[in-house]
Design a protein around this motif. Structure first.
Motif, PDB file in Angstrom:
ATOM      1  N   MET A   1     -33.492  -1.038  25.901  1.00 42.17           N
ATOM      2  CA  MET A   1     -34.273   0.164  25.327  1.00 42.17           C
ATOM      3  C   MET A   1     -34.587   1.274  26.240  1.00 42.17           C
ATOM      4  O   MET A   1     -34.882   0.977  27.231  1.00 42.17           O
ATOM      5  CB  MET A   1     -35.580  -0.231  24.438  1.00 42.17           C
ATOM      6  CG  MET A   1     -35.390  -1.509  23.388  1.00 42.17           C
ATOM      7  SD  MET A   1     -36.877  -1.545  22.542  1.00 42.17           S
ATOM      8  CE  MET A   1     -37.407   0.119  21.740  1.00 42.17           C
ATOM      9  N   SER A   2     -34.353   2.501  25.601  1.00 41.66           N
ATOM     10  CA  SER A   2     -34.507   3.807  26.431  1.00 41.66           C
ATOM     11  C   SER A   2     -35.867   4.001  26.337  1.00 41.66           C
ATOM     12  O   SER A   2     -36.600   3.611  25.235  1.00 41.66           O
ATOM     13  CB  SER A   2     -33.792   4.577  25.837  1.00 41.66           C
ATOM     14  OG  SER A   2     -34.116   5.224  24.718  1.00 41.66           O
ATOM     15  N   VAL A   3     -36.424   4.629  27.599  1.00 40.17           N
ATOM     16  CA  VAL A   3     -37.838   5.053  27.881  1.00 40.17           C
ATOM     17  C   VAL A   3     -38.204   5.875  26.502  1.00 40.17           C
ATOM     18  O   VAL A   3     -39.328   5.904  26.009  1.00 40.17           O
ATOM     19  CB  VAL A   3     -38.171   5.706  29.077  1.00 40.17           C
ATOM     20  CG1 VAL A   3     -39.556   6.305  29.076  1.00 40.17           C
ATOM     21  CG2 VAL A   3     -37.936   4.655  30.180  1.00 40.17           C
ATOM     22  N   LEU A 147     -41.895  -3.453  30.854  1.00 39.80           N
ATOM     23  CA  LEU A 147     -41.597  -2.088  30.870  1.00 39.80           C
ATOM     24  C   LEU A 147     -41.730  -1.314  29.393  1.00 39.80           C
ATOM     25  O   LEU A 147     -42.354  -0.262  29.216  1.00 39.80           O
ATOM     26  CB  LEU A 147     -40.301  -1.914  31.682  1.00 39.80           C
ATOM     27  CG  LEU A 147     -40.575  -1.865  33.202  1.00 39.80           C
ATOM     28  CD1 LEU A 147     -39.007  -1.446  33.800  1.00 39.80           C
ATOM     29  CD2 LEU A 147     -41.273  -0.624  33.675  1.00 39.80           C
ATOM     30  N   ASN A 148     -41.002  -2.026  28.548  1.00 38.31           N
ATOM     31  CA  ASN A 148     -40.828  -1.686  27.123  1.00 38.31           C
ATOM     32  C   ASN A 148     -42.300  -1.536  26.712  1.00 38.31           C
ATOM     33  O   ASN A 148     -42.754  -0.558  25.976  1.00 38.31           O
ATOM     34  CB  ASN A 148     -40.087  -2.508  26.170  1.00 38.31           C
ATOM     35  CG  ASN A 148     -38.673  -2.270  26.467  1.00 38.31           C
ATOM     36  OD1 ASN A 148     -38.298  -1.444  27.227  1.00 38.31           O
ATOM     37  ND2 ASN A 148     -37.609  -3.182  25.937  1.00 38.31           N
ATOM     38  N   TYR A 151     -44.210   1.538  28.157  1.00 42.12           N
ATOM     39  CA  TYR A 151     -43.893   2.870  27.659  1.00 42.12           C
ATOM     40  C   TYR A 151     -44.353   3.098  26.221  1.00 42.12           C
ATOM     41  O   TYR A 151     -44.620   4.142  25.801  1.00 42.12           O
ATOM     42  CB  TYR A 151     -42.463   3.105  27.925  1.00 42.12           C
ATOM     43  CG  TYR A 151     -41.720   3.090  29.163  1.00 42.12           C
ATOM     44  CD1 TYR A 151     -42.268   3.976  30.237  1.00 42.12           C
ATOM     45  CD2 TYR A 151     -40.738   2.118  29.552  1.00 42.12           C
ATOM     46  CE1 TYR A 151     -42.055   3.973  31.406  1.00 42.12           C
ATOM     47  CE2 TYR A 151     -40.231   2.425  30.915  1.00 42.12           C
ATOM     48  CZ  TYR A 151     -41.092   3.375  31.878  1.00 42.12           C
ATOM     49  OH  TYR A 151     -40.600   3.413  33.273  1.00 42.12           O
ATOM     50  N   PHE A 152     -44.296   1.811  25.438  1.00 40.66           N
ATOM     51  CA  PHE A 152     -44.835   1.867  23.953  1.00 40.66           C
ATOM     52  C   PHE A 152     -46.197   2.176  24.167  1.00 40.66           C
ATOM     53  O   PHE A 152     -46.790   3.102  23.265  1.00 40.66           O
ATOM     54  CB  PHE A 152     -44.649   0.582  23.304  1.00 40.66           C
ATOM     55  CG  PHE A 152     -44.964   0.443  21.919  1.00 40.66           C
ATOM     56  CD1 PHE A 152     -44.089   0.765  21.009  1.00 40.66           C
ATOM     57  CD2 PHE A 152     -46.316   0.237  21.508  1.00 40.66           C
ATOM     58  CE1 PHE A 152     -44.445   0.672  19.704  1.00 40.66           C
ATOM     59  CE2 PHE A 152     -46.661   0.245  20.186  1.00 40.66           C
ATOM     60  CZ  PHE A 152     -45.803   0.345  19.348  1.00 40.66           C
ATOM     61  N   SER A 153     -47.117   1.594  25.134  1.00 46.67           N
ATOM     62  CA  SER A 153     -48.375   1.879  25.107  1.00 46.67           C
ATOM     63  C   SER A 153     -48.550   3.502  25.533  1.00 46.67           C
ATOM     64  O   SER A 153     -49.578   3.951  25.169  1.00 46.67           O
ATOM     65  CB  SER A 153     -48.955   0.711  26.053  1.00 46.67           C
ATOM     66  OG  SER A 153     -48.843  -0.242  25.688  1.00 46.67           O
ATOM     67  N   MET A 154     -47.625   3.826  26.501  1.00 43.62           N
ATOM     68  CA  MET A 154     -48.069   5.375  26.912  1.00 43.62           C
ATOM     69  C   MET A 154     -47.780   6.312  25.777  1.00 43.62           C
ATOM     70  O   MET A 154     -48.568   7.185  25.129  1.00 43.62           O
ATOM     71  CB  MET A 154     -47.031   5.793  27.810  1.00 43.62           C
ATOM     72  CG  MET A 154     -47.237   5.377  29.348  1.00 43.62           C
ATOM     73  SD  MET A 154     -46.082   5.793  30.319  1.00 43.62           S
ATOM     74  CE  MET A 154     -46.052   7.555  30.395  1.00 43.62           C
ATOM     75  N   GLY A 155     -46.635   5.952  24.692  1.00 41.12           N
ATOM     76  CA  GLY A 155     -46.773   6.663  23.469  1.00 41.12           C
ATOM     77  C   GLY A 155     -47.553   6.594  22.393  1.00 41.12           C
ATOM     78  O   GLY A 155     -48.228   7.427  21.885  1.00 41.12           O
TER      79      GLY A 155
END
Length: 205
Positions: A1-3, A147-148, A151-155
Protein backbone atom coordinates in the motif's frame (compact mmCIF):
# COMPACT_ATOMS: atom_id res chain seq x y z
CA UNK A 1 0.00 0.00 0.00
CA UNK A 2 1.17 3.54 -0.71
CA UNK A 3 1.78 6.05 2.08
CA UNK A 4 -0.77 8.42 0.54
CA UNK A 5 -3.48 5.73 0.49
CA UNK A 6 -2.94 4.87 4.17
CA UNK A 7 -3.01 8.53 5.22
CA UNK A 8 -6.08 9.24 3.09
CA UNK A 9 -7.97 6.27 4.51
CA UNK A 10 -7.07 7.28 8.05
CA UNK A 11 -8.11 10.88 7.43
CA UNK A 12 -11.45 9.87 5.91
CA UNK A 13 -12.30 7.33 8.64
CA UNK A 14 -11.48 9.75 11.48
CA UNK A 15 -13.15 12.78 9.88
CA UNK A 16 -16.39 10.96 9.06
CA UNK A 17 -16.40 9.15 12.40
CA UNK A 18 -16.10 12.42 14.33
CA UNK A 19 -18.98 14.22 12.58
CA UNK A 20 -21.72 12.58 14.62
CA UNK A 21 -22.31 14.01 18.14
CA UNK A 22 -20.07 12.53 20.80
CA UNK A 23 -18.82 13.69 24.17
CA UNK A 24 -15.53 14.76 22.52
CA UNK A 25 -16.86 17.14 19.87
CA UNK A 26 -19.53 18.45 22.24
CA UNK A 27 -16.80 19.08 24.81
CA UNK A 28 -14.88 21.03 22.15
CA UNK A 29 -17.92 23.27 21.62
CA UNK A 30 -18.37 23.76 25.35
CA UNK A 31 -14.66 24.46 25.88
CA UNK A 32 -14.50 26.91 22.98
CA UNK A 33 -17.46 28.88 24.30
CA UNK A 34 -16.07 28.98 27.83
CA UNK A 35 -12.32 29.41 27.30
CA UNK A 36 -11.88 30.64 23.75
CA UNK A 37 -10.77 29.17 20.43
CA UNK A 38 -7.05 29.05 21.22
CA UNK A 39 -7.51 26.98 24.38
CA UNK A 40 -9.93 24.74 22.49
CA UNK A 41 -7.24 24.04 19.87
CA UNK A 42 -4.84 22.93 22.61
CA UNK A 43 -7.63 20.72 23.96
CA UNK A 44 -8.00 19.23 20.48
CA UNK A 45 -4.23 18.70 20.37
CA UNK A 46 -4.61 16.55 23.47
CA UNK A 47 -7.42 14.62 21.78
CA UNK A 48 -5.34 14.07 18.64
CA UNK A 49 -2.30 12.82 20.58
CA UNK A 50 -4.30 10.06 22.24
CA UNK A 51 -6.33 9.25 19.12
CA UNK A 52 -3.08 8.57 17.26
CA UNK A 53 -2.41 5.70 19.66
CA UNK A 54 -6.06 4.63 19.63
CA UNK A 55 -5.88 4.21 15.86
CA UNK A 56 -2.66 2.18 16.15
CA UNK A 57 -4.19 -0.08 18.81
CA UNK A 58 -7.36 -0.47 16.76
CA UNK A 59 -5.34 -1.46 13.70
CA UNK A 60 -3.35 -4.01 15.68
CA UNK A 61 -6.44 -5.49 17.31
CA UNK A 62 -8.14 -5.80 13.94
CA UNK A 63 -5.36 -8.19 12.87
CA UNK A 64 -5.54 -10.24 16.09
CA UNK A 65 -8.94 -10.13 17.80
CA UNK A 66 -11.02 -11.24 14.83
CA UNK A 67 -9.96 -14.78 15.80
CA UNK A 68 -10.55 -14.26 19.55
CA UNK A 69 -14.10 -13.00 20.08
CA UNK A 70 -13.96 -13.50 23.88
CA UNK A 71 -11.54 -10.56 24.17
CA UNK A 72 -13.88 -8.33 22.19
CA UNK A 73 -16.68 -9.15 24.64
CA UNK A 74 -14.43 -8.23 27.58
CA UNK A 75 -13.60 -4.88 25.98
CA UNK A 76 -17.30 -4.22 25.43
CA UNK A 77 -18.07 -4.96 29.09
CA UNK A 78 -15.37 -2.61 30.39
CA UNK A 79 -16.39 0.11 27.93
CA UNK A 80 -20.05 -0.20 28.92
CA UNK A 81 -19.18 0.28 32.59
CA UNK A 82 -17.15 3.40 31.83
CA UNK A 83 -19.94 4.85 29.67
CA UNK A 84 -22.51 4.43 32.44
CA UNK A 85 -20.16 6.06 34.96
CA UNK A 86 -19.60 8.97 32.57
CA UNK A 87 -23.35 9.41 32.10
CA UNK A 88 -23.86 9.59 35.88
CA UNK A 89 -21.00 12.12 36.14
CA UNK A 90 -22.44 14.42 33.43
CA UNK A 91 -25.95 14.29 34.90
CA UNK A 92 -24.51 15.14 38.32
CA UNK A 93 -22.75 18.18 36.83
CA UNK A 94 -25.93 19.29 35.07
CA UNK A 95 -28.11 19.16 38.15
CA UNK A 96 -25.57 20.54 40.65
CA UNK A 97 -23.94 23.39 38.71
CA UNK A 98 -26.55 26.13 38.73
CA UNK A 99 -24.33 29.20 38.38
CA UNK A 100 -22.82 29.96 34.99
CA UNK A 101 -19.16 30.85 35.23
CA UNK A 102 -17.84 33.80 33.24
CA UNK A 103 -15.66 33.15 30.24
CA UNK A 104 -12.08 32.68 31.44
CA UNK A 105 -8.86 31.72 29.73
CA UNK A 106 -7.42 28.37 30.74
CA UNK A 107 -3.69 27.70 30.67
CA UNK A 108 -2.61 26.02 27.43
CA UNK A 109 -0.88 23.11 29.16
CA UNK A 110 -3.96 22.49 31.29
CA UNK A 111 -6.17 22.55 28.19
CA UNK A 112 -3.86 20.07 26.45
CA UNK A 113 -3.75 17.73 29.46
CA UNK A 114 -7.53 18.02 29.83
CA UNK A 115 -7.82 16.92 26.20
CA UNK A 116 -5.53 13.95 26.84
CA UNK A 117 -7.62 12.94 29.86
CA UNK A 118 -10.93 13.23 28.01
CA UNK A 119 -9.61 11.25 25.03
CA UNK A 120 -8.39 8.48 27.34
CA UNK A 121 -11.96 8.18 28.64
CA UNK A 122 -13.28 7.88 25.09
CA UNK A 123 -14.18 4.19 24.93
CA UNK A 124 -15.63 4.62 21.43
CA UNK A 125 -12.30 5.17 19.69
CA UNK A 126 -10.56 1.78 19.80
CA UNK A 127 -13.69 -0.27 18.94
CA UNK A 128 -14.48 2.26 16.20
CA UNK A 129 -11.04 1.96 14.62
CA UNK A 130 -11.03 -1.80 15.12
CA UNK A 131 -14.38 -2.11 13.30
CA UNK A 132 -13.48 0.37 10.54
CA UNK A 133 -10.09 -1.18 9.80
CA UNK A 134 -11.51 -4.71 9.92
CA UNK A 135 -14.09 -3.58 7.36
CA UNK A 136 -11.35 -2.09 5.15
CA UNK A 137 -9.29 -5.30 5.46
CA UNK A 138 -12.34 -7.35 4.50
CA UNK A 139 -12.74 -5.23 1.36
CA UNK A 140 -9.01 -5.55 0.57
CA UNK A 141 -8.56 -1.78 0.89
CA UNK A 142 -6.13 -2.08 3.78
CA UNK A 143 -3.33 -4.51 4.61
CA UNK A 144 -2.04 -4.47 8.16
CA UNK A 145 1.64 -3.82 8.82
CA UNK A 146 3.47 -1.62 11.31
CA UNK A 147 4.16 1.09 8.72
CA UNK A 148 0.66 0.98 7.22
CA UNK A 149 -0.79 1.29 10.72
CA UNK A 150 1.54 4.21 11.49
CA UNK A 151 0.59 6.14 8.35
CA UNK A 152 -3.10 5.33 8.84
CA UNK A 153 -2.84 6.71 12.38
CA UNK A 154 -1.15 9.87 11.09
CA UNK A 155 -4.05 10.38 8.70
CA UNK A 156 -6.63 9.70 11.41
CA UNK A 157 -4.92 12.23 13.70
CA UNK A 158 -5.10 14.90 11.00
CA UNK A 159 -8.70 14.01 10.21
CA UNK A 160 -9.92 14.18 13.81
CA UNK A 161 -7.96 17.39 14.49
CA UNK A 162 -9.44 19.05 11.39
CA UNK A 163 -13.01 18.10 12.27
CA UNK A 164 -12.73 19.13 15.93
CA UNK A 165 -11.07 22.41 14.88
CA UNK A 166 -14.12 23.17 12.72
CA UNK A 167 -16.31 22.63 15.78
CA UNK A 168 -14.14 25.00 17.82
CA UNK A 169 -14.07 27.69 15.13
CA UNK A 170 -17.80 27.38 14.45
CA UNK A 171 -18.64 27.57 18.14
CA UNK A 172 -16.76 30.82 18.62
CA UNK A 173 -18.30 32.43 15.53
CA UNK A 174 -21.91 31.64 16.43
CA UNK A 175 -21.65 31.84 20.19
CA UNK A 176 -25.00 33.64 20.56
CA UNK A 177 -26.76 30.73 18.84
CA UNK A 178 -25.05 28.10 20.98
CA UNK A 179 -25.54 29.68 24.40
CA UNK A 180 -28.60 27.56 25.18
CA UNK A 181 -26.83 24.40 24.01
CA UNK A 182 -23.81 25.26 26.16
CA UNK A 183 -25.98 25.54 29.28
CA UNK A 184 -27.42 22.09 28.55
CA UNK A 185 -24.15 20.51 27.42
CA UNK A 186 -23.64 18.28 30.47
CA UNK A 187 -27.21 17.01 30.10
CA UNK A 188 -26.63 16.28 26.39
CA UNK A 189 -23.37 14.49 27.17
CA UNK A 190 -25.11 12.46 29.88
CA UNK A 191 -27.88 11.44 27.48
CA UNK A 192 -25.45 10.44 24.73
CA UNK A 193 -23.17 8.36 26.95
CA UNK A 194 -26.15 6.94 28.85
CA UNK A 195 -28.00 5.80 25.74
CA UNK A 196 -24.92 4.15 24.23
CA UNK A 197 -23.98 2.59 27.57
CA UNK A 198 -27.47 1.15 28.13
CA UNK A 199 -27.57 -0.03 24.53
CA UNK A 200 -24.31 -1.91 25.01
CA UNK A 201 -25.56 -3.34 28.33
CA UNK A 202 -28.75 -4.62 26.71
CA UNK A 203 -26.72 -6.11 23.86
CA UNK A 204 -24.35 -7.88 26.27
CA UNK A 205 -27.24 -9.24 28.36
Amino acid sequence: MSVFTCILLGFAVAFLGSITPSFLNLTVVKFSLKSGRKSALYLIGGFATVLFFHANIGAYLSSVLMKNSEYITLIQKVGTGILILLAIHFFRLHFTLKIQKKKAKIDKSKAYLHGVGMALLNTFAIPFYFTSISFLIGLDYFEYSFLNSFYFSMGSTMGSFSLYALYAIGASKIEHKLTFIATKMNFILGCLTGVVGLGNLIYLL
